[in-house]
Write an enzyme that holds these catalytic residues in place. Sequence first.
Site, PDB file in Angstrom:
ATOM      1  N   ASP A 260       0.865  -1.173   0.000  1.00  0.00           N
ATOM      2  CA  ASP A 260       0.000   0.000   0.000  1.00  0.00           C
ATOM      3  C   ASP A 260       0.910   1.235   0.000  1.00  0.00           C
ATOM      4  O   ASP A 260       2.130   1.148   0.179  1.00  0.00           O
ATOM      5  CB  ASP A 260      -0.978  -0.008   1.188  1.00  0.00           C
ATOM      6  CG  ASP A 260      -2.214   0.857   0.901  1.00  0.00           C
ATOM      7  OD1 ASP A 260      -2.172   1.685  -0.024  1.00  0.00           O
ATOM      8  OD2 ASP A 260      -3.220   0.713   1.612  1.00  0.00           O
TER       9      ASP A 260
HETATM   10  C1  BGC Z   1      -5.157   3.176   0.010  1.00  0.00           C
HETATM   11  C2  BGC Z   1      -5.333   2.098  -1.034  1.00  0.00           C
HETATM   12  C3  BGC Z   1      -5.245   2.691  -2.421  1.00  0.00           C
HETATM   13  C4  BGC Z   1      -3.935   3.433  -2.562  1.00  0.00           C
HETATM   14  C5  BGC Z   1      -3.710   4.035  -3.936  1.00  0.00           C
HETATM   15  C6  BGC Z   1      -3.940   4.044  -0.272  1.00  0.00           C
HETATM   16  O1  BGC Z   1      -3.895   5.148   0.570  1.00  0.00           O
HETATM   17  O2  BGC Z   1      -5.054   2.583   1.284  1.00  0.00           O
HETATM   18  O3  BGC Z   1      -6.554   1.443  -0.844  1.00  0.00           O
HETATM   19  O4  BGC Z   1      -5.364   1.689  -3.385  1.00  0.00           O
HETATM   20  O5  BGC Z   1      -3.890   4.469  -1.607  1.00  0.00           O
HETATM   21  O6  BGC Z   1      -4.557   5.092  -4.180  1.00  0.00           O
END
Ligand code: BGC
Length: 730
Positions: A260
């Site tokens: 993530d």
């Molecule tokens: C979130 C994810 C997301 C990623 C990309 C993160 O802050 O937890 O769910 O896919 O950002 O946008």
Amino acid sequence: MEVYKDPSQPIEERVEDLLKRMTLDEKIGQMRQYSSFTKEIKDLVRKGLVGSLLNVTGIDKVNEVQKAAIEGSRLGIPLLLGLDVIHGYRTIFPIPLALASTWDPSVVRRAARIAAKEASSEGITWTFAPMVDIARDPRWGRIAEGAGEDPYLGSIMAWAAVRGFQGDNLSDPDAILACAKHYIAYGGAEGGRDYNTVDISDRTLREVYLPPFRAAVLAGVGTIMSAFNDLNGVPASANEYTLRKILREELGFKGFVVSDWNAIGELINHGIAGDVYGAAKEAVEAGVDMDMQGDVYRRALRKLVEDGAISEKLIDDAVRRILEVKFKLGLFENPYANPERARKVVKCKEHLDFALEAARKSIVLLKNEGVLPLRKDLKTIAVIGPLANDRTAPLGSWYCLGDPKDVVTVLEGIRSKVPPQTKVLYAKGCDVEGDSKEGFEEAISIAKQSDVAILVVGERGDMSGEAASRAYLDLPGVQEDLVKAVYETGVPVVVVLMNGRPLSVKWIAEHVPAIIEAWFLGIQMGHAVADVLFGDYNPGGKLPVTFPRTVGHVPIYYNHKNTGRPPDPKNKYTSKYIDEDYRPLFPFGHGLSYTTFSYTGLEVKPKEVEPGDIVLISFTLTNTGEREGDEVAQLYIRKPVASVTRPVKELKGFIRVTLKPGEKRKVTFKLPTEQLAFYNSEMKLVIEAGAYHVMIGSSSQDIRLTSEFRISKTKEISLRTLKFTEAIIK
Ligand code: BGC
């Protein structure tokens, strides 16, 4: 032609051929992902030092970056272009929690398919979806992004979404790569506070949080995202046990793992690494193949290899997995956006029509004491509330490239439904948050002039989703007071809830005669709600999550254990509260209809089975009311005596059936005994011998029929054996 460029060669050989041509820096480049397309990043792309970008959108931009990678870099490896295509790309569907309320995986699959068609036409080849985190705590805002509290429902929806995004074949031009997230147990955050610590037993991890990931892997998901949270002391993005042992070894996951957003860098905050070198080492050893936006792999991996702190083989393995996915997607053959296809598919009529169908199917009728459906020829209708004419909230928290201009508000939906002689009055009443009651007077005044008042209240779209945890689960601001003030006029009141999580709307549930849970339903929200209000569509959705009476109930879920002292109103020393009813406000699986259904004639065959067999559970479902309608018949089981304590109920099958008035159907659930497996006291996954109770109902509380069967012996099974319950309707 080089082997890796030749589509007629087997993927394995193309990967090996390419890998051996790559320098260490180019390999590390494939493990890097950035969220912008600045001049600096463009230079890196041209040098072949980036594997993926996220959040780069628009056909021209997408084609420009892809060209820089393919024509500009030495080896011409295309980029994976990722985006959070969560519940629609430009055609926005209901939020995932709402889609789960359909209890209809074909809706989830089709919504994902449509999103993939639109996104791929504009050059997006990877979505960070589905979010398959189980959530038992509605304070956690991301409950909106998943399928709710149940591992079985969550698994079915995970499967459906992966199949929808990835299509029949990943190399099809309209397939996009799915990413099951957030691995793992991210929804178990203490206090429901986003990003917080998770400390749960291995049993809860495996029996509650793992099943939807297992379903996603067995559906062929290409990528998995490692989560932000620490789990029992080890961050999920540095966790060899969950990433290597469970995911790769036990489940056989063959795709790649992306972290993530900066989750590798955050290993320093977690305190398991002192610097980027420590963080990169932990993550790469645990099996995190791609670094989202953290820039840690760039800064650390080369030095770690040169110093002998990690072997280059670890890098090769990660790059192999990434390249393999790129080949499987057909990226080398088909890297660019296709404007002609985009013109045909994006927001086309078929997609808009399906957005309406999905929205109608997502609506849950929570309560109805004779008010709904409304007659269309009423003289005057009052539409009140801060969300009644809001065109952003219906899009939810992750609305990708959705456009508020495309949204039909509830007010607009109602106006377009009633005949010209019906007057529709509107007053906002108050804001979603804040304490001003200035608008109350106007709201009360229009209510007094009307035959019915429809109150649209709840949360703004950004009050759920990421970093949107709440400490209260009541209606925010003075909205409940607004409902009370309108209710006191004596006009019949209908409450339409628009929200991304269960709300503890106890007063409303006790007083207001009709309540619709509409969640955030996407661009067609207003039409869908109006169809239900006026009976052009008979609601059939069911709650995928329990509604608490108060935040003090949380965590609350239907599949809890019995305890040694189950609640007994006559006995103080049992598991209850002294100041509030312990029972939910609305239970899991609850949802009403404008018609009624009867359940009769339960038969369970055979009564004794062996592990590996199928139990046939049949009954007759009849529409006993006056309108056509949908019922979601639910199968729950319980093992009353087992080697470890088991939940009082577990969902093991369901089917949404449409019946005409008076129509009868025989429903048969084919329950595979593998669905009954759980971890025994030695943490072995077993189908355990003994008696099983069967419960068939209309919700987890409204059980209509019961029976039982036995399993003759105990058998251990593998995590890779996944069989869903099939339902046959005759
Ligand atoms: C979130 C994810 C997301 C990623 C990309 C993160 O802050 O937890 O769910 O896919 O950002 O946008």
